[in-house]
Design a protein around this motif. Structure first.
Motif, PDB file in Angstrom:
ATOM      1  N   VAL A  20       0.873  -1.178   0.000  1.00 45.47           N
ATOM      2  CA  VAL A  20       0.000   0.000   0.000  1.00 45.47           C
ATOM      3  C   VAL A  20       0.905   1.221   0.000  1.00 45.47           C
ATOM      4  O   VAL A  20       1.780   1.341   0.868  1.00 45.47           O
ATOM      5  N   VAL A  21       0.712   2.088  -0.955  1.00 43.85           N
ATOM      6  CA  VAL A  21       1.672   3.196  -1.098  1.00 43.85           C
ATOM      7  C   VAL A  21       0.962   4.541  -1.026  1.00 43.85           C
ATOM      8  O   VAL A  21      -0.132   4.710  -1.557  1.00 43.85           O
ATOM      9  N   THR A  22       1.598   5.456  -0.346  1.00 45.09           N
ATOM     10  CA  THR A  22       1.009   6.774  -0.127  1.00 45.09           C
ATOM     11  C   THR A  22       0.901   7.560  -1.437  1.00 45.09           C
ATOM     12  O   THR A  22       1.469   7.193  -2.457  1.00 45.09           O
ATOM     13  N   CYS A  23       0.163   8.646  -1.365  1.00 48.68           N
ATOM     14  CA  CYS A  23      -0.253   9.377  -2.565  1.00 48.68           C
ATOM     15  C   CYS A  23       0.875  10.198  -3.208  1.00 48.68           C
ATOM     16  O   CYS A  23       1.971  10.307  -2.679  1.00 48.68           O
ATOM     17  N   ALA A  24       0.532  10.734  -4.359  1.00 45.09           N
ATOM     18  CA  ALA A  24       1.340  11.723  -5.080  1.00 45.09           C
ATOM     19  C   ALA A  24       2.671  11.153  -5.557  1.00 45.09           C
ATOM     20  O   ALA A  24       2.701  10.070  -6.131  1.00 45.09           O
ATOM     21  N   ALA A  25       3.780  11.882  -5.309  1.00 42.11           N
ATOM     22  CA  ALA A  25       5.054  11.529  -5.949  1.00 42.11           C
ATOM     23  C   ALA A  25       5.480  10.098  -5.642  1.00 42.11           C
ATOM     24  O   ALA A  25       6.040   9.412  -6.509  1.00 42.11           O
ATOM     25  N   THR A  26       5.206   9.619  -4.427  1.00 40.60           N
ATOM     26  CA  THR A  26       5.664   8.271  -4.071  1.00 40.60           C
ATOM     27  C   THR A  26       4.928   7.215  -4.899  1.00 40.60           C
ATOM     28  O   THR A  26       5.530   6.272  -5.412  1.00 40.60           O
ATOM     29  N   SER A  27       3.603   7.365  -5.027  1.00 39.04           N
ATOM     30  CA  SER A  27       2.834   6.433  -5.858  1.00 39.04           C
ATOM     31  C   SER A  27       3.286   6.492  -7.310  1.00 39.04           C
ATOM     32  O   SER A  27       3.483   5.463  -7.966  1.00 39.04           O
ATOM     33  N   ARG A  28       3.425   7.710  -7.803  1.00 36.70           N
ATOM     34  CA  ARG A  28       3.835   7.879  -9.209  1.00 36.70           C
ATOM     35  C   ARG A  28       5.179   7.226  -9.476  1.00 36.70           C
ATOM     36  O   ARG A  28       5.370   6.534 -10.473  1.00 36.70           O
ATOM     37  N   GLU A  29       6.116   7.470  -8.583  1.00 35.54           N
ATOM     38  CA  GLU A  29       7.467   6.930  -8.804  1.00 35.54           C
ATOM     39  C   GLU A  29       7.469   5.414  -8.694  1.00 35.54           C
ATOM     40  O   GLU A  29       8.149   4.737  -9.473  1.00 35.54           O
ATOM     41  N   LEU A  30       6.697   4.861  -7.759  1.00 34.80           N
ATOM     42  CA  LEU A  30       6.642   3.400  -7.662  1.00 34.80           C
ATOM     43  C   LEU A  30       6.014   2.818  -8.928  1.00 34.80           C
ATOM     44  O   LEU A  30       6.503   1.817  -9.471  1.00 34.80           O
ATOM     45  N   ALA A  31       4.956   3.457  -9.421  1.00 38.73           N
ATOM     46  CA  ALA A  31       4.315   2.966 -10.653  1.00 38.73           C
ATOM     47  C   ALA A  31       5.276   3.071 -11.838  1.00 38.73           C
ATOM     48  O   ALA A  31       5.245   2.233 -12.749  1.00 38.73           O
ATOM     49  N   ALA A  32       6.118   4.087 -11.819  1.00 42.82           N
ATOM     50  CA  ALA A  32       7.093   4.238 -12.908  1.00 42.82           C
ATOM     51  C   ALA A  32       8.167   3.153 -12.823  1.00 42.82           C
ATOM     52  O   ALA A  32       8.649   2.667 -13.847  1.00 42.82           O
ATOM     53  N   VAL A  33       8.504   2.759 -11.603  1.00 44.07           N
ATOM     54  CA  VAL A  33       9.502   1.694 -11.417  1.00 44.07           C
ATOM     55  C   VAL A  33       8.904   0.349 -11.800  1.00 44.07           C
ATOM     56  O   VAL A  33       9.508  -0.447 -12.525  1.00 44.07           O
ATOM     57  N   ALA A  34       7.704   0.072 -11.280  1.00 45.03           N
ATOM     58  CA  ALA A  34       7.019  -1.207 -11.559  1.00 45.03           C
ATOM     59  C   ALA A  34       5.550  -1.014 -11.249  1.00 45.03           C
ATOM     60  O   ALA A  34       5.200  -0.771 -10.091  1.00 45.03           O
ATOM     61  N   ASP A  35       4.715  -1.113 -12.255  1.00 47.94           N
ATOM     62  CA  ASP A  35       3.272  -0.979 -12.042  1.00 47.94           C
ATOM     63  C   ASP A  35       2.681  -2.389 -12.012  1.00 47.94           C
ATOM     64  O   ASP A  35       2.505  -3.013 -13.058  1.00 47.94           O
ATOM     65  N   ARG A  36       2.400  -2.856 -10.801  1.00 40.91           N
ATOM     66  CA  ARG A  36       1.976  -4.259 -10.637  1.00 40.91           C
ATOM     67  C   ARG A  36       0.679  -4.323  -9.852  1.00 40.91           C
ATOM     68  O   ARG A  36       0.373  -3.418  -9.062  1.00 40.91           O
ATOM     69  N   PRO A  37      -0.066  -5.421 -10.024  1.00 38.61           N
ATOM     70  CA  PRO A  37      -1.353  -5.530  -9.312  1.00 38.61           C
ATOM     71  C   PRO A  37      -1.221  -5.664  -7.807  1.00 38.61           C
ATOM     72  O   PRO A  37      -2.216  -5.471  -7.090  1.00 38.61           O
ATOM     73  N   ASN A  38      -0.036  -5.994  -7.313  1.00 37.64           N
ATOM     74  CA  ASN A  38       0.109  -6.066  -5.850  1.00 37.64           C
ATOM     75  C   ASN A  38       0.327  -4.691  -5.231  1.00 37.64           C
ATOM     76  O   ASN A  38       0.529  -4.578  -4.033  1.00 37.64           O
ATOM     77  N   HIS A  39       0.272  -3.643  -6.057  1.00 37.91           N
ATOM     78  CA  HIS A  39       0.396  -2.277  -5.538  1.00 37.91           C
ATOM     79  C   HIS A  39      -0.975  -1.635  -5.393  1.00 37.91           C
ATOM     80  O   HIS A  39      -1.732  -1.559  -6.367  1.00 37.91           O
ATOM     81  N   LEU A  40      -1.284  -1.182  -4.204  1.00 37.33           N
ATOM     82  CA  LEU A  40      -2.491  -0.380  -4.004  1.00 37.33           C
ATOM     83  C   LEU A  40      -2.048   1.070  -3.863  1.00 37.33           C
ATOM     84  O   LEU A  40      -1.505   1.463  -2.830  1.00 37.33           O
ATOM     85  N   TYR A  41      -2.255   1.829  -4.920  1.00 35.74           N
ATOM     86  CA  TYR A  41      -1.872   3.241  -4.897  1.00 35.74           C
ATOM     87  C   TYR A  41      -2.999   4.049  -4.261  1.00 35.74           C
ATOM     88  O   TYR A  41      -4.146   3.963  -4.712  1.00 35.74           O
ATOM     89  N   LEU A  42      -2.694   4.829  -3.251  1.00 33.83           N
ATOM     90  CA  LEU A  42      -3.693   5.756  -2.711  1.00 33.83           C
ATOM     91  C   LEU A  42      -3.514   7.074  -3.453  1.00 33.83           C
ATOM     92  O   LEU A  42      -2.485   7.730  -3.320  1.00 33.83           O
ATOM     93  N   LEU A  43      -4.498   7.423  -4.238  1.00 32.42           N
ATOM     94  CA  LEU A  43      -4.349   8.603  -5.098  1.00 32.42           C
ATOM     95  C   LEU A  43      -4.619   9.893  -4.335  1.00 32.42           C
ATOM     96  O   LEU A  43      -4.276  10.973  -4.793  1.00 32.42           O
ATOM     97  N   ASP A  44      -5.267   9.778  -3.176  1.00 29.18           N
ATOM     98  CA  ASP A  44      -5.483  10.946  -2.320  1.00 29.18           C
ATOM     99  C   ASP A  44      -5.418  10.423  -0.892  1.00 29.18           C
ATOM    100  O   ASP A  44      -4.572   9.604  -0.594  1.00 29.18           O
TER     101      ASP A  44
END
Lengths: 203, 206
Positions: A20-44
């Motif tokens: 589970v990853v916090t919003c904004a730059a951290t989510s974006r950067e993790l998705a840029a590194v690896a966008d996988r279904p085991n990631h729950l991005y909190l967009l806000d």
């Protein structure tokens, strides 16, 4: 170590774990590194990553099962975000989910809001976690992060990995514009399959 | 000249009906609190988090006692320190294939709205929230009205489904509505709120 370097190390170590990853730059950067279904991005919902991870950890935890059927539930938080909901620390210490691991990427600034300094410039958030009953590990460089993360996976109880990183966001990382319903659904499906798989292979 | 005596209203405080009257020597929770606890159990909630309130204290006591817990906690019932984190912790359960409920008081929606809208509602995650009301009839706190009288309207404006319970229906109805609200949350893939007005029931209104 920059945030994106830390995220590259974490992504390599969490391919089979719910994250589970916090919003904004951290989510974006993790998705840029690896966008996988085991990631729950909190967009806000800034500050909620630890609470959401706590809920998933409690939902997966089985009495006596230590780390739970799928291992640790990993929250990736920032210092500014944790300071928005520091309750997550005493709550974790009180409820003691054995399968919860929070990785705090602490750059001492609000990285997504113009780099304004956070309380972390004067307050040691690792000590706050310690006082709340978490097992605390610390890391500053890439090697230390790899080693500490591996050790954190072996500990039972809420574990807090305090990682010092440099301020600043990675350049040219695209915004994360996915529908949150899609993010939730693919995470849920992945976790369901992972839980089933773990049940089949359990001794 | 003296006024004629006002006939008691059915179910009004001090005039409990047969179905709600506390019986002498009863040791369990008052019937309305017992009904809320039973409704939460029937709702299918795997875990229940609560943020304390005097009105729901008997509900929590009943839930914890039913599980054999002590000190305000059991294996499936536990306290949380703020409503916002309650939305995150209990709201995340469907991601792990489970279902959660939150028991709180309605002024806590002021703390919870960002999480409730940008997490639970936006990610289509079912959650049952049962909140006792403050700021209506029987309220003593002059400030709390400022937020609480607007809670049903606020939630409605935000697209959060709300069902309300008050003195006009009995404990059996309260139990059924709360249980069905849990099913409604799962059916609609959304958070659902039940507002319980304890005033003029056998419970504590404020």
């Amino acid at each position: 170590m920059k945030r994106i370097q830390a995220l590259q190390i974490l992504a390599a170590a969490t391919a089979d774990l719910p994250v589970v990853v916090t919003c904004a730059a951290t989510s974006r950067e993790l998705a840029a590194v690896a966008d996988r279904p085991n990631h729950l991005y909190l967009l806000d919902a800034m500050g909620l990553a630890g609470s959401v991870a706590t809920g998933i950890a409690l939902g997966l935890e089985r009495p006596g099962a230590g780390n739970g059927p799928v291992g640790k539930v990993v929250a990736i938080e920032g210092d500014g975000s944790l300071l928005m909901n520091p309750n997550v620390l005493p709550t974790g210490g009180f409820l003691t989910p054995g399968n919860l691991l929070m990785v705090l990427l602490d750059n001492q600034v609000y990285g997504s809001t113009a780099g304004i300094p956070t309380y972390a410039t004067r307050i040691d958030l690792g000590r706050l976690a310690e006082a709340s009953g978490w097992s605390v590990l610390r890391a500053t460089g890439p090697e230390e992060l790899r080693e500490s993360f591996g050790r954190a996976l072996t500990l039972t109880g809420p574990v807090f990995l305090h990682v010092r990183i440099e301020p600043g966001n990675a350049p040219d990382v695209p915004k994360l514009l996915e529908d949150p319903v899609v993010i939730a659904r693919r995470f849920q499906d992945w976790l369901h399959d992972r839980t089933e798989e773990a049940a089949v292979t359990a001794p | 000249m003296t006024s004629p005596p006002v006939p008691p209203r059915p179910g009004a405080a001090g005039t409990a009906t047969a179905s709600t009257a506390p019986s002498a020597g009863r040791t369990g929770p008052p019937p309305y609190a017992a009904a809320v606890a039973a409704g939460l159990r029937d709702s299918g909630a795997d875990l229940i988090g609560y943020v304390p309130s005097a009105s729901v204290a008997p509900v929590i006591t009943a839930l914890v006692a039913a599980d054999g817990g002590t000190g305000g906690s059991s294996e499936r019932v536990f306290p949380l320190s703020r409503e916002e984190e309650a939305m995150g912790v209990l709201g995340a359960l469907p991601l792990a294939g489970r279902f959660g409920a939150v028991v709180m008081q309605d002024n806590g929606f002021g703390n919870a709205l960002t999480a409730l809208t940008t997490f639970n509602a936006a990610y289509h995650l079912p959650l049952l929230v049962v909140a006792n009301t403050r700021g209506g009839l029987g309220e003593y706190n002059s400030m709390i009205h400022t937020l609480c009288q607007h809670v049903p309207g606020l939630l409605d404006r935000l697209g959060i489904r709300v069902f309300e319970l008050d003195r006009r229906s009995g404990p059996g109805d309260w139990r059924d509505v709360i249980a069905e609200a849990g099913a409604h949350a799962r059916m609609t893939f959304r958070p659902v709120v039940v507002l319980t007005h304890f005033w003029s029931t056998d419970g504590k209104g404020a």
